[in-house]
Scaffold this motif. Structure first.
Motif, PDB file in Angstrom:
ATOM      1  N   TYR A 189       6.516  55.315  -5.783  1.00  0.00           N
ATOM      2  CA  TYR A 189       7.944  55.030  -5.844  1.00  0.00           C
ATOM      3  C   TYR A 189       8.304  53.567  -5.623  1.00  0.00           C
ATOM      4  O   TYR A 189       9.478  53.214  -5.661  1.00  0.00           O
ATOM      5  N   MET A 190       7.315  52.714  -5.394  1.00  0.00           N
ATOM      6  CA  MET A 190       7.651  51.318  -5.127  1.00  0.00           C
ATOM      7  C   MET A 190       6.448  50.419  -5.380  1.00  0.00           C
ATOM      8  O   MET A 190       5.329  50.901  -5.601  1.00  0.00           O
ATOM      9  N   SER A 191       6.684  49.132  -5.326  1.00  0.00           N
ATOM     10  CA  SER A 191       5.629  48.152  -5.554  1.00  0.00           C
ATOM     11  C   SER A 191       4.663  48.111  -4.374  1.00  0.00           C
ATOM     12  O   SER A 191       4.929  48.678  -3.303  1.00  0.00           O
ATOM     13  N   GLU A 192       3.550  47.406  -4.550  1.00  0.00           N
ATOM     14  CA  GLU A 192       2.572  47.277  -3.470  1.00  0.00           C
ATOM     15  C   GLU A 192       3.201  46.637  -2.229  1.00  0.00           C
ATOM     16  O   GLU A 192       3.004  47.104  -1.109  1.00  0.00           O
ATOM     17  N   GLU A 193       3.932  45.558  -2.432  1.00  0.00           N
ATOM     18  CA  GLU A 193       4.518  44.854  -1.292  1.00  0.00           C
ATOM     19  C   GLU A 193       5.525  45.739  -0.559  1.00  0.00           C
ATOM     20  O   GLU A 193       5.532  45.789   0.671  1.00  0.00           O
ATOM     21  N   ASP A 194       6.351  46.470  -1.309  1.00  0.00           N
ATOM     22  CA  ASP A 194       7.317  47.367  -0.678  1.00  0.00           C
ATOM     23  C   ASP A 194       6.608  48.491   0.069  1.00  0.00           C
ATOM     24  O   ASP A 194       7.009  48.875   1.174  1.00  0.00           O
ATOM     25  N   ALA A 195       5.533  49.027  -0.521  1.00  0.00           N
ATOM     26  CA  ALA A 195       4.771  50.089   0.139  1.00  0.00           C
ATOM     27  C   ALA A 195       4.117  49.572   1.422  1.00  0.00           C
ATOM     28  O   ALA A 195       4.085  50.263   2.443  1.00  0.00           O
ATOM     29  N   PHE A 196       3.599  48.361   1.368  1.00  0.00           N
ATOM     30  CA  PHE A 196       2.987  47.752   2.551  1.00  0.00           C
ATOM     31  C   PHE A 196       3.993  47.660   3.698  1.00  0.00           C
ATOM     32  O   PHE A 196       3.707  48.061   4.826  1.00  0.00           O
ATOM     33  N   TRP A 197       5.182  47.155   3.408  1.00  0.00           N
ATOM     34  CA  TRP A 197       6.166  46.980   4.476  1.00  0.00           C
ATOM     35  C   TRP A 197       6.728  48.304   4.970  1.00  0.00           C
ATOM     36  O   TRP A 197       7.102  48.429   6.138  1.00  0.00           O
ATOM     37  N   LEU A 198       6.769  49.302   4.098  1.00  0.00           N
ATOM     38  CA  LEU A 198       7.206  50.611   4.591  1.00  0.00           C
ATOM     39  C   LEU A 198       6.145  51.200   5.517  1.00  0.00           C
ATOM     40  O   LEU A 198       6.466  51.825   6.534  1.00  0.00           O
ATOM     41  N   LEU A 199       4.880  50.970   5.182  1.00  0.00           N
ATOM     42  CA  LEU A 199       3.799  51.406   6.057  1.00  0.00           C
ATOM     43  C   LEU A 199       3.895  50.703   7.417  1.00  0.00           C
ATOM     44  O   LEU A 199       3.730  51.330   8.471  1.00  0.00           O
ATOM     45  N   VAL A 200       4.184  49.415   7.401  1.00  0.00           N
ATOM     46  CA  VAL A 200       4.384  48.668   8.645  1.00  0.00           C
ATOM     47  C   VAL A 200       5.552  49.244   9.432  1.00  0.00           C
ATOM     48  O   VAL A 200       5.469  49.442  10.652  1.00  0.00           O
ATOM     49  N   ALA A 201       6.661  49.520   8.732  1.00  0.00           N
ATOM     50  CA  ALA A 201       7.846  50.053   9.396  1.00  0.00           C
ATOM     51  C   ALA A 201       7.544  51.374  10.088  1.00  0.00           C
ATOM     52  O   ALA A 201       8.003  51.628  11.209  1.00  0.00           O
TER      53      ALA A 201
ATOM     54  N   LEU B  87      10.662  43.207   5.027  1.00  0.00           N
ATOM     55  CA  LEU B  87      10.242  42.405   3.889  1.00  0.00           C
ATOM     56  C   LEU B  87      11.060  41.118   3.793  1.00  0.00           C
ATOM     57  O   LEU B  87      10.506  40.033   3.591  1.00  0.00           O
ATOM     58  N   LEU B  88      12.387  41.246   3.961  1.00  0.00           N
ATOM     59  CA  LEU B  88      13.256  40.075   3.855  1.00  0.00           C
ATOM     60  C   LEU B  88      13.007  39.068   4.975  1.00  0.00           C
ATOM     61  O   LEU B  88      13.162  37.858   4.787  1.00  0.00           O
ATOM     62  N   MET B  89      12.613  39.572   6.150  1.00  0.00           N
ATOM     63  CA  MET B  89      12.375  38.687   7.290  1.00  0.00           C
ATOM     64  C   MET B  89      10.988  38.054   7.261  1.00  0.00           C
ATOM     65  O   MET B  89      10.710  37.126   8.022  1.00  0.00           O
ATOM     66  N   ASN B  90      10.112  38.559   6.375  1.00  0.00           N
ATOM     67  CA  ASN B  90       8.732  38.054   6.318  1.00  0.00           C
ATOM     68  C   ASN B  90       8.328  37.713   4.888  1.00  0.00           C
ATOM     69  O   ASN B  90       7.359  38.275   4.352  1.00  0.00           O
ATOM     70  N   PRO B  91       9.044  36.807   4.246  1.00  0.00           N
ATOM     71  CA  PRO B  91       8.719  36.479   2.852  1.00  0.00           C
ATOM     72  C   PRO B  91       7.334  35.864   2.723  1.00  0.00           C
ATOM     73  O   PRO B  91       6.927  35.038   3.528  1.00  0.00           O
ATOM     74  N   GLY B  92       6.596  36.325   1.724  1.00  0.00           N
ATOM     75  CA  GLY B  92       5.295  35.733   1.433  1.00  0.00           C
ATOM     76  C   GLY B  92       4.133  36.273   2.241  1.00  0.00           C
ATOM     77  O   GLY B  92       2.986  35.969   1.945  1.00  0.00           O
TER      78      GLY B  92
END
Length: 330
Positions: free
Chosen positions: A155-167, A107-112
């Motif tokens: 347990y987290m926001s949409e953006e956080d869930a998206f990046w965890l799915l990517v991870a 998430l931090l490496m891909n802002p926006g």
């Protein structure tokens, strides 16, 4: 998740009497002569104090917003592993899941990136799954992914869930999971082959009984891997499994599956095909107790066997591809 999405469509009805709920929103069992939670007051106080101490330990370990996590995890990995296996405090679970999965770094490496891929009026689950289908067109959307995304959104926001799915699917920390959802489900096929190998190796009598009754893992274990037990397992158990899964990887899925079969071994070995299928899809309540099942799972060693069976599977797969090519040229 479907029920939540459609709740606005229903007419309000009579309000039922309030009943005590646990921290996950499930109705608590009531026991006569005790508190509404079904436990003596002294026991509740002791549990509360113990949980508060545990949360303080975790906060000290991860630091403000996870600032100390990497340093602590490198310095004391054995402590981290032990605490995760005991269960992450629910109030910190969302943050810790992001830290141990590597999704926070993505998430931090891909802002926006996430904001560019969804509209403001969409529902959360659809939002995350649509965003991923655009992000990774080779995988797109497969039904099993909804269970993963739905659990993360608790347990987290949409953006956080998206990046965890990517991870998870791209393999930020552990082996990529995208093969579970690609055409033909290639990673599911591999995992089922490996699980069958483990059953025959560690539970030989049950493995032989399965062979006699023509039972194979695809009949009962596919959803274990596709949804990481988030499909039909009790919620408290699924959360504890996910704590370990995000930190240790897919090995815990094999271990929990073996532990379930081991726990129910004496009953399963007596059943014929129809009853066996039913039992493998409906394990008894006592088998689903995290404090009973998980220690049993942790004690099972699978690493060497998984490596060997993976090599065997890949060897068989290469032979199959070569024979198919030869037939095509003939």
């Amino acid at each position: 998740m479907e029920r939540r999405r459609g709740i606005d469509d229903y007419e309000p009805g009579p309000v039922p009497p309030q009943r005590p709920l646990d921290r996950f929103g499930f109705i608590k069992q009531e026991v006569g002569g005790s508190t509404p939670e079904g436990l003596p007051k002294s026991r509740l106080v002791a549990d509360y104090e113990r949980e508060a101490r545990r949360v303080r330990k975790w906060r000290k370990m991860i630091g403000v917003g996870g600032s100390d996590w990497k340093h602590y995890a490198r310095r004391k990995p054995h402590v981290v592993k032990r605490r995760i296996r005991k269960g992450i405090p629910d109030c910190l679970r969302g943050l810790v899941w992001q830290l141990i999965s590597g999704s926070r770094d993505l998430l931090l490496m891909n802002p926006g990136v996430y904001e560019q891929r969804h509209g403001p009026g969409q529902r959360s689950l659809y939002n995350v799954l649509k965003a991923y289908s655009v992000f990774d067109r080779d995988v797109g959307y497969v039904q099993g992914m909804g269970f993963l995304a739905g659990l993360l959104l608790l347990y987290m926001s949409e953006e956080d869930a998206f990046w965890l799915l990517v991870a998870l699917l791209k393999g930020a920390v552990h082996a990529p999971m995208e093969g579970l959802y690609q055409v033909g489900l290639p990673l599911v096929q591999q995992y089922l082959f490996q699980f069958d190998h483990l059953v025959r190796e560690q539970l030989p009598k049950l493995g032989e009984h399965f062979s006699q009754e023509m039972i194979n893992p695809s009949m009962y274990a596919s959803q274990w891997f596709i949804t990481v037990f988030s499909y039909s397992f009790p919620f408290p158990l699924a959360l504890r499994i996910w704590d370990v899964f995000l930190y240790e990887g897919v090995k815990i899925v094999f271990k929990v599956g073996l532990a379930l079969l081991k726990y129910c071994h004496e009953d399963l070995i007596k059943l014929s095909f129809e009853k066996l299928i039913h039992a493998l899809r409906n394990f008894p309540e006592d088998a689903m107790d995290p404090d009973t099942l998980l220690p049993m799972a942790y004690s099972i060693k699978v690493s060497r066997s998984l490596e060997d069976s993976k090599d065997e599977y890949e060897k068989q797969n290469r032979k199959h591809i070569q024979s198919t090519e030869l037939i095509g040229k003939a």
